[in-house]
Design a protein around this motif. Structure first.
Motif, PDB file in Angstrom:
ATOM      1  N   TYR A   1     108.209   0.261  71.639  1.00 28.60           N
ATOM      2  CA  TYR A   1     107.308  -0.093  70.537  1.00 28.60           C
ATOM      3  C   TYR A   1     105.885  -0.298  71.064  1.00 28.60           C
ATOM      4  CZ  TYR A   1     105.174  -2.749  66.752  1.00 28.60           C
ATOM      5  OH  TYR A   1     104.313  -3.179  65.768  1.00 28.60           O
ATOM      6  N   GLN A   2     105.760  -1.049  72.157  1.00 27.38           N
ATOM      7  CA  GLN A   2     104.433  -1.295  72.728  1.00 27.38           C
ATOM      8  C   GLN A   2     103.765   0.009  73.159  1.00 27.38           C
ATOM      9  OE1 GLN A   2     105.149  -4.142  75.880  1.00 27.38           O
ATOM     10  NE2 GLN A   2     104.706  -5.868  74.524  1.00 27.38           N
ATOM     11  N   MET A   3     104.533   0.894  73.787  1.00 24.66           N
ATOM     12  CA  MET A   3     103.965   2.170  74.227  1.00 24.66           C
ATOM     13  C   MET A   3     103.463   2.969  73.018  1.00 24.66           C
ATOM     14  SD  MET A   3     106.663   3.081  77.330  1.00 24.66           S
ATOM     15  CE  MET A   3     106.715   4.774  76.922  1.00 24.66           C
ATOM     16  N   ARG A   4     104.226   2.969  71.947  1.00 23.80           N
ATOM     17  CA  ARG A   4     103.819   3.702  70.742  1.00 23.80           C
ATOM     18  C   ARG A   4     102.544   3.093  70.155  1.00 23.80           C
ATOM     19  NH1 ARG A   4     107.894   3.423  65.974  1.00 23.80           N
ATOM     20  NH2 ARG A   4     106.936   1.375  65.823  1.00 23.80           N
ATOM     21  N   GLN A   5     102.528   1.774  70.030  1.00 23.08           N
ATOM     22  CA  GLN A   5     101.375   1.111  69.419  1.00 23.08           C
ATOM     23  C   GLN A   5     100.122   1.225  70.286  1.00 23.08           C
ATOM     24  OE1 GLN A   5     103.330   1.148  66.551  1.00 23.08           O
ATOM     25  NE2 GLN A   5     101.645  -0.215  66.042  1.00 23.08           N
TER      26      GLN A   5
ATOM     27  N   GLU B   1      91.544   9.322  70.819  1.00 17.78           N
ATOM     28  CA  GLU B   1      91.965   9.633  72.190  1.00 17.78           C
ATOM     29  C   GLU B   1      93.486   9.647  72.339  1.00 17.78           C
ATOM     30  OE1 GLU B   1      89.915  10.442  74.739  1.00 17.78           O
ATOM     31  OE2 GLU B   1      88.219  10.320  73.382  1.00 17.78           O
ATOM     32  N   LYS B   2      94.219   9.317  71.279  1.00 17.24           N
ATOM     33  CA  LYS B   2      95.676   9.167  71.393  1.00 17.24           C
ATOM     34  C   LYS B   2      96.385  10.447  71.826  1.00 17.24           C
ATOM     35  CE  LYS B   2      96.990  10.040  66.655  1.00 17.24           C
ATOM     36  NZ  LYS B   2      96.357   9.649  65.429  1.00 17.24           N
TER      37      LYS B   2
ATOM     38  N   ILE C   1      97.198  -4.070  77.841  1.00 14.48           N
ATOM     39  CA  ILE C   1      97.590  -2.705  78.215  1.00 14.48           C
ATOM     40  C   ILE C   1      96.638  -1.718  77.544  1.00 14.48           C
ATOM     41  CG2 ILE C   1      99.362  -0.913  78.017  1.00 14.48           C
ATOM     42  CD1 ILE C   1     101.481  -3.117  78.085  1.00 14.48           C
ATOM     43  N   SER C   2      96.396  -1.941  76.258  1.00 20.62           N
ATOM     44  CA  SER C   2      95.514  -1.063  75.483  1.00 20.62           C
ATOM     45  C   SER C   2      94.106  -1.041  76.064  1.00 20.62           C
ATOM     46  CB  SER C   2      95.481  -1.528  74.029  1.00 20.62           C
ATOM     47  OG  SER C   2      94.651  -0.705  73.270  1.00 20.62           O
ATOM     48  N   LYS C   3      93.631  -2.195  76.463  1.00 21.82           N
ATOM     49  CA  LYS C   3      92.286  -2.288  77.060  1.00 21.82           C
ATOM     50  C   LYS C   3      92.214  -1.496  78.363  1.00 21.82           C
ATOM     51  CE  LYS C   3      88.914  -5.659  78.659  1.00 21.82           C
ATOM     52  NZ  LYS C   3      88.680  -7.062  78.993  1.00 21.82           N
ATOM     53  N   ASP C   4      93.246  -1.631  79.215  1.00 18.76           N
ATOM     54  CA  ASP C   4      93.286  -0.865  80.470  1.00 18.76           C
ATOM     55  C   ASP C   4      93.305   0.632  80.188  1.00 18.76           C
ATOM     56  OD1 ASP C   4      93.266  -3.075  82.124  1.00 18.76           O
ATOM     57  OD2 ASP C   4      95.252  -2.719  82.979  1.00 18.76           O
ATOM     58  N   LEU C   5      94.131   1.033  79.240  1.00 19.69           N
ATOM     59  CA  LEU C   5      94.258   2.452  78.925  1.00 19.69           C
ATOM     60  C   LEU C   5      92.951   3.002  78.351  1.00 19.69           C
ATOM     61  CD1 LEU C   5      96.384   4.587  79.268  1.00 19.69           C
ATOM     62  CD2 LEU C   5      97.178   4.114  76.959  1.00 19.69           C
ATOM     63  N   LYS C   6      92.321   2.229  77.486  1.00 18.56           N
ATOM     64  CA  LYS C   6      91.035   2.646  76.915  1.00 18.56           C
ATOM     65  C   LYS C   6      90.005   2.844  78.022  1.00 18.56           C
ATOM     66  CE  LYS C   6      87.712   1.443  73.379  1.00 18.56           C
ATOM     67  NZ  LYS C   6      87.505   0.660  72.164  1.00 18.56           N
ATOM     68  N   HIS C   7      90.016   1.939  78.980  1.00 21.10           N
ATOM     69  CA  HIS C   7      89.096   2.038  80.116  1.00 21.10           C
ATOM     70  C   HIS C   7      89.385   3.297  80.943  1.00 21.10           C
ATOM     71  CE1 HIS C   7      86.263   0.387  83.003  1.00 21.10           C
ATOM     72  NE2 HIS C   7      87.135   0.595  83.972  1.00 21.10           N
ATOM     73  N   LEU C   8      90.649   3.565  81.208  1.00 22.64           N
ATOM     74  CA  LEU C   8      91.025   4.765  81.971  1.00 22.64           C
ATOM     75  C   LEU C   8      90.620   6.039  81.227  1.00 22.64           C
ATOM     76  CD1 LEU C   8      94.554   3.673  83.209  1.00 22.64           C
ATOM     77  CD2 LEU C   8      92.514   4.024  84.638  1.00 22.64           C
ATOM     78  N   LEU C   9      90.857   6.072  79.929  1.00 21.06           N
ATOM     79  CA  LEU C   9      90.492   7.250  79.130  1.00 21.06           C
ATOM     80  C   LEU C   9      88.989   7.473  79.137  1.00 21.06           C
ATOM     81  CD1 LEU C   9      92.881   6.660  76.106  1.00 21.06           C
ATOM     82  CD2 LEU C   9      92.966   8.617  77.663  1.00 21.06           C
ATOM     83  N   LYS C  10      88.248   6.397  79.036  1.00 24.43           N
ATOM     84  CA  LYS C  10      86.783   6.492  79.027  1.00 24.43           C
ATOM     85  C   LYS C  10      86.254   7.012  80.364  1.00 24.43           C
ATOM     86  CE  LYS C  10      82.646   3.718  78.331  1.00 24.43           C
ATOM     87  NZ  LYS C  10      82.114   2.376  78.081  1.00 24.43           N
TER      88      LYS C  10
END
Length: 174
Positions: free
Chosen positions: A74-78, A86-87, A159-168
């Protein structure tokens, strides 16, 4: 007073790390993933190169998928969904570490997650864990390198914040 070079050397040798790091997830020694698994949707061999070009969130768990397993899925999906435009740069992968297959309701609930039977696969041995591989959500970069893991009961906002940073920062062309 120590010069910056000497101080840096001492921090490295004594393995002193600053407390105020930018990332929430634990950075791992970067290593290219090897191995293969069986895609349970179409019974084809899955190779890591199939997810190259995308960031991947990977969980390892039983096909019976208990409550904690479902929480990770669920967390991975959200976390993927909140990345908005960027999803599509993010893949979700569930490595099933036993011979149990997920039931159809679970497959429907987490549609879009690549579900792989990895029992006895070399691929499973690539993922380091503190206590159990089932505790973590792992991050693989677009080049197929394992590079980060999140702790048990991780905070999805972080987790979302880390991923957003990596994507950016990645600006990976695909």
């Amino acid at each position: 007073m120590l010069s910056p070079v000497i101080a840096s050397y001492l921090f490295h040798v004594l393995e002193i790390r600053p407390e105020g790091t930018v990332n929430y997830g634990e950075l791992l020694e970067i290593k290219a993933l090897q191995g293969q698994a069986l895609n349970i949707e179409n019974n084809t061999i899955f190779r890591v190169r199939q997810i190259r070009g995308k960031w991947s969130l990977i969980t390892i768990d039983s096909g019976q998928c208990d409550e904690y397993c479902q929480k990770k899925l669920y967390q991975m999906r959200q976390v993927r969904l909140v990345q908005n435009t960027e999803k599509d740069r993010i893949e979700r992968v569930w490595l099933i570490d036993d011979y149990h297959l997920p039931n159809q309701d679970l497959k429907n609930e987490y549609e879009g997650t690549v579900m792989l039977s990895a029992k006895d696969s070399d691929l499973l041995s690539e993922f380091p864990a503190l206590l159990s591989q089932r505790d973590h959500i792992y991050v693989v970069d677009p080049m197929g390198n394992l590079m980060m893991r999140f702790p048990r009961d991780a905070n999805p906002t972080k987790i979302s914040k880390d991923l957003k940073h990596l994507l950016k920062l990645s600006h990976f062309e695909h």
